[in-house]
Design a protein around this motif. Structure first.
Motif, PDB file in Angstrom:
ATOM      1  N   ALA A  17       8.389  -7.454  -0.768  1.00  0.00           N
ATOM      2  CA  ALA A  17       7.620  -6.639  -1.708  1.00  0.00           C
ATOM      3  C   ALA A  17       6.519  -7.467  -2.359  1.00  0.00           C
ATOM      4  O   ALA A  17       5.380  -7.002  -2.510  1.00  0.00           O
ATOM      5  N   LEU A  18       6.837  -8.690  -2.758  1.00  0.00           N
ATOM      6  CA  LEU A  18       5.834  -9.575  -3.348  1.00  0.00           C
ATOM      7  C   LEU A  18       4.715  -9.856  -2.353  1.00  0.00           C
ATOM      8  O   LEU A  18       3.525  -9.783  -2.701  1.00  0.00           O
ATOM      9  N   GLU A  19       5.067 -10.166  -1.121  1.00  0.00           N
ATOM     10  CA  GLU A  19       4.046 -10.467  -0.110  1.00  0.00           C
ATOM     11  C   GLU A  19       3.127  -9.275   0.124  1.00  0.00           C
ATOM     12  O   GLU A  19       1.913  -9.447   0.327  1.00  0.00           O
ATOM     13  N   ALA A  20       3.686  -8.068   0.099  1.00  0.00           N
ATOM     14  CA  ALA A  20       2.864  -6.874   0.306  1.00  0.00           C
ATOM     15  C   ALA A  20       1.831  -6.728  -0.805  1.00  0.00           C
ATOM     16  O   ALA A  20       0.661  -6.385  -0.550  1.00  0.00           O
ATOM     17  N   VAL A  21       2.214  -7.010  -2.047  1.00  0.00           N
ATOM     18  CA  VAL A  21       1.276  -6.904  -3.160  1.00  0.00           C
ATOM     19  C   VAL A  21       0.245  -8.026  -3.118  1.00  0.00           C
ATOM     20  O   VAL A  21      -0.954  -7.797  -3.351  1.00  0.00           O
ATOM     21  N   LEU A  22       0.674  -9.229  -2.825  1.00  0.00           N
ATOM     22  CA  LEU A  22      -0.270 -10.345  -2.750  1.00  0.00           C
ATOM     23  C   LEU A  22      -1.313 -10.137  -1.659  1.00  0.00           C
ATOM     24  O   LEU A  22      -2.423 -10.689  -1.735  1.00  0.00           O
ATOM     25  N   ALA A  23      -0.982  -9.338  -0.648  1.00  0.00           N
ATOM     26  CA  ALA A  23      -1.929  -9.050   0.430  1.00  0.00           C
ATOM     27  C   ALA A  23      -2.946  -7.971   0.059  1.00  0.00           C
ATOM     28  O   ALA A  23      -3.922  -7.752   0.787  1.00  0.00           O
ATOM     29  N   GLU A  24      -2.754  -7.291  -1.060  1.00  0.00           N
ATOM     30  CA  GLU A  24      -3.699  -6.272  -1.506  1.00  0.00           C
ATOM     31  C   GLU A  24      -5.056  -6.928  -1.806  1.00  0.00           C
ATOM     32  O   GLU A  24      -5.129  -7.932  -2.511  1.00  0.00           O
ATOM     33  N   GLY A 183      10.706   5.761  -7.328  1.00  0.00           N
ATOM     34  CA  GLY A 183      10.015   5.852  -6.046  1.00  0.00           C
ATOM     35  C   GLY A 183       9.870   4.501  -5.392  1.00  0.00           C
ATOM     36  O   GLY A 183       9.558   3.513  -6.054  1.00  0.00           O
ATOM     37  N   ALA A 184      10.127   4.453  -4.088  1.00  0.00           N
ATOM     38  CA  ALA A 184      10.028   3.191  -3.349  1.00  0.00           C
ATOM     39  C   ALA A 184       8.582   2.718  -3.299  1.00  0.00           C
ATOM     40  O   ALA A 184       7.639   3.483  -3.455  1.00  0.00           O
ATOM     41  N   GLY A 185       8.426   1.432  -3.054  1.00  0.00           N
ATOM     42  CA  GLY A 185       7.124   0.791  -3.070  1.00  0.00           C
ATOM     43  C   GLY A 185       7.093  -0.247  -4.161  1.00  0.00           C
ATOM     44  O   GLY A 185       7.990  -0.326  -5.001  1.00  0.00           O
ATOM     45  N   ASP A 203       6.782  -1.186   4.688  1.00  0.00           N
ATOM     46  CA  ASP A 203       7.900  -0.714   5.503  1.00  0.00           C
ATOM     47  C   ASP A 203       9.208  -1.111   4.816  1.00  0.00           C
ATOM     48  O   ASP A 203       9.659  -2.251   4.930  1.00  0.00           O
ATOM     49  N   VAL A 204       9.796  -0.162   4.094  1.00  0.00           N
ATOM     50  CA  VAL A 204      10.994  -0.470   3.316  1.00  0.00           C
ATOM     51  C   VAL A 204      12.175  -0.788   4.225  1.00  0.00           C
ATOM     52  O   VAL A 204      12.975  -1.687   3.933  1.00  0.00           O
ATOM     53  N   ASP A 205      12.314  -0.075   5.328  1.00  0.00           N
ATOM     54  CA  ASP A 205      13.412  -0.349   6.261  1.00  0.00           C
ATOM     55  C   ASP A 205      13.331  -1.782   6.772  1.00  0.00           C
ATOM     56  O   ASP A 205      14.340  -2.500   6.819  1.00  0.00           O
ATOM     57  N   LEU A 206      12.131  -2.189   7.171  1.00  0.00           N
ATOM     58  CA  LEU A 206      11.943  -3.552   7.671  1.00  0.00           C
ATOM     59  C   LEU A 206      12.196  -4.572   6.574  1.00  0.00           C
ATOM     60  O   LEU A 206      12.825  -5.618   6.812  1.00  0.00           O
ATOM     61  N   ALA A 207      11.731  -4.278   5.362  1.00  0.00           N
ATOM     62  CA  ALA A 207      11.944  -5.198   4.252  1.00  0.00           C
ATOM     63  C   ALA A 207      13.425  -5.352   3.929  1.00  0.00           C
ATOM     64  O   ALA A 207      13.909  -6.473   3.699  1.00  0.00           O
ATOM     65  N   CYS A 208      14.157  -4.241   3.931  1.00  0.00           N
ATOM     66  CA  CYS A 208      15.596  -4.308   3.657  1.00  0.00           C
ATOM     67  C   CYS A 208      16.310  -5.132   4.720  1.00  0.00           C
ATOM     68  O   CYS A 208      17.196  -5.952   4.410  1.00  0.00           O
ATOM     69  N   ALA A 209      15.942  -4.924   5.976  1.00  0.00           N
ATOM     70  CA  ALA A 209      16.561  -5.677   7.069  1.00  0.00           C
ATOM     71  C   ALA A 209      16.242  -7.163   6.952  1.00  0.00           C
ATOM     72  O   ALA A 209      17.103  -8.025   7.184  1.00  0.00           O
ATOM     73  N   ARG A 210      15.015  -7.461   6.559  1.00  0.00           N
ATOM     74  CA  ARG A 210      14.612  -8.862   6.438  1.00  0.00           C
ATOM     75  C   ARG A 210      15.345  -9.559   5.304  1.00  0.00           C
ATOM     76  O   ARG A 210      15.842 -10.679   5.464  1.00  0.00           O
ATOM     77  N   LEU A 228      15.677  -1.729  -3.629  1.00  0.00           N
ATOM     78  CA  LEU A 228      14.416  -1.747  -2.896  1.00  0.00           C
ATOM     79  C   LEU A 228      14.066  -0.350  -2.382  1.00  0.00           C
ATOM     80  O   LEU A 228      12.895   0.017  -2.285  1.00  0.00           O
ATOM     81  N   ARG A 229      15.082   0.438  -2.097  1.00  0.00           N
ATOM     82  CA  ARG A 229      14.851   1.827  -1.680  1.00  0.00           C
ATOM     83  C   ARG A 229      14.683   2.766  -2.879  1.00  0.00           C
ATOM     84  O   ARG A 229      14.477   3.960  -2.695  1.00  0.00           O
ATOM     85  N   SER A 230      14.773   2.253  -4.097  1.00  0.00           N
ATOM     86  CA  SER A 230      14.596   3.037  -5.322  1.00  0.00           C
ATOM     87  C   SER A 230      15.545   4.229  -5.355  1.00  0.00           C
ATOM     88  O   SER A 230      15.141   5.382  -5.490  1.00  0.00           O
TER      89      SER A 230
END
Length: 247
Positions: A17-24, A183-185, A203-210, A228-230
């Protein structure tokens, strides 16, 4: 004077989740990233702290109750949440030193907003609960010691983003990166010259698996499924938090 500030709150040790935001793009282009607490108490504490530390002076750190509790747990005072006790044992000495030194508040001058005070919960307490529908008298108590020139306060702690006026002072809750309610995200905020509440989808599914694969926290799979799935709505969270705001 800062033109653009990205506010990231309540990451709670969730690296994807952090990486996704830092990539914004707006986060990458911001003059500064401000962390408003509860940074590492979660399933990937070391990874999150190392990524943020690697950003150097681009990051301004503010402490939250969970950060304080990690330090206390390592000193022999267990936290009430098991993931925090586990996370505390994963941290290196440099992590603990950083967390122990985090300030309760930071005030920065931002274009269009003037002096903005950043805190985790309220300016006087890192675990006090204030909500979007908190009564005015409690806000007045929480802000009683603030200088008049501080007309914007940015916080986190309750994991639900909002903006509202409190007796001519703008209050912004940046939401949560790693444990969102409603809400997820990954929810965060962009400041200057106005206020933009943002949500980064990933991708929440991928993030949860990771997280489940990479974390050694024994209950990592259940933790990410819940948070993580809220799983919890904002209405449910408000009902749980309401008694703690003094009503």
């Amino acid at each position: 004077m800062l033109n653009r500030v990205a506010v990231l709150s309540d990451i709670h040790g969730v690296l994807p989740a952090l990486e996704a935001v830092l990539a914004e793009p707006d986060v990458a282009a911001a003059d500064l990233i401000v962390l408003t607490g509860d940074i590492a108490a979660g399933p990937q504490p070391v990874e999150v702290l190392d990524v943020l530390a690697g950003l150097g002076d681009r990051v301004c750190w503010v402490g939250g109750n969970a950060d304080r509790e990690l330090v206390e747990a390592r000193k022999g005072s267990p936290a009430s949440i098991e993931v925090s006790n586990w996370a505390a044992e994963q941290l290196r000495d440099d992590h603990l030193t950083r967390l122990a030194a985090l300030p309760l508040t930071v005030t920065l001058e931002i274009d269009g907003l003037g002096p903005v005070l950043f805190c985790h919960a309220t300016p006087r307490d890192d675990e006090e609960v204030v909500l979007v529908d908190t009564r005015m008298e409690r806000w007045a108590e929480a802000f009683a010691a603030l200088p008049d020139e501080v007309t914007t306060v940015v916080c986190g702690h309750t994991h639900m983003p909002f903006t509202r006026l409190v007796d001519r002072r703008l209050v912004v809750n940046a939401g949560s990166i790693g444990m969102p309610y409603g809400g997820a995200g990954a929810w965060w905020t962009l400041l200057g010259p106005g206020v933009q509440l943002r949500r980064t989808n990933f991708d929440v599914d991928l993030a949860c698996a990771r997280v489940t694969a990479d974390s050694t926290f024994p209950d990592a799979a259940a933790w990410v499924d819940e948070y993580l799935r809220s799983e919890h709505s904002d209405a449910e969270a408000l009902a749980v938090f309401a008694p703690r705001d003094g009503r």
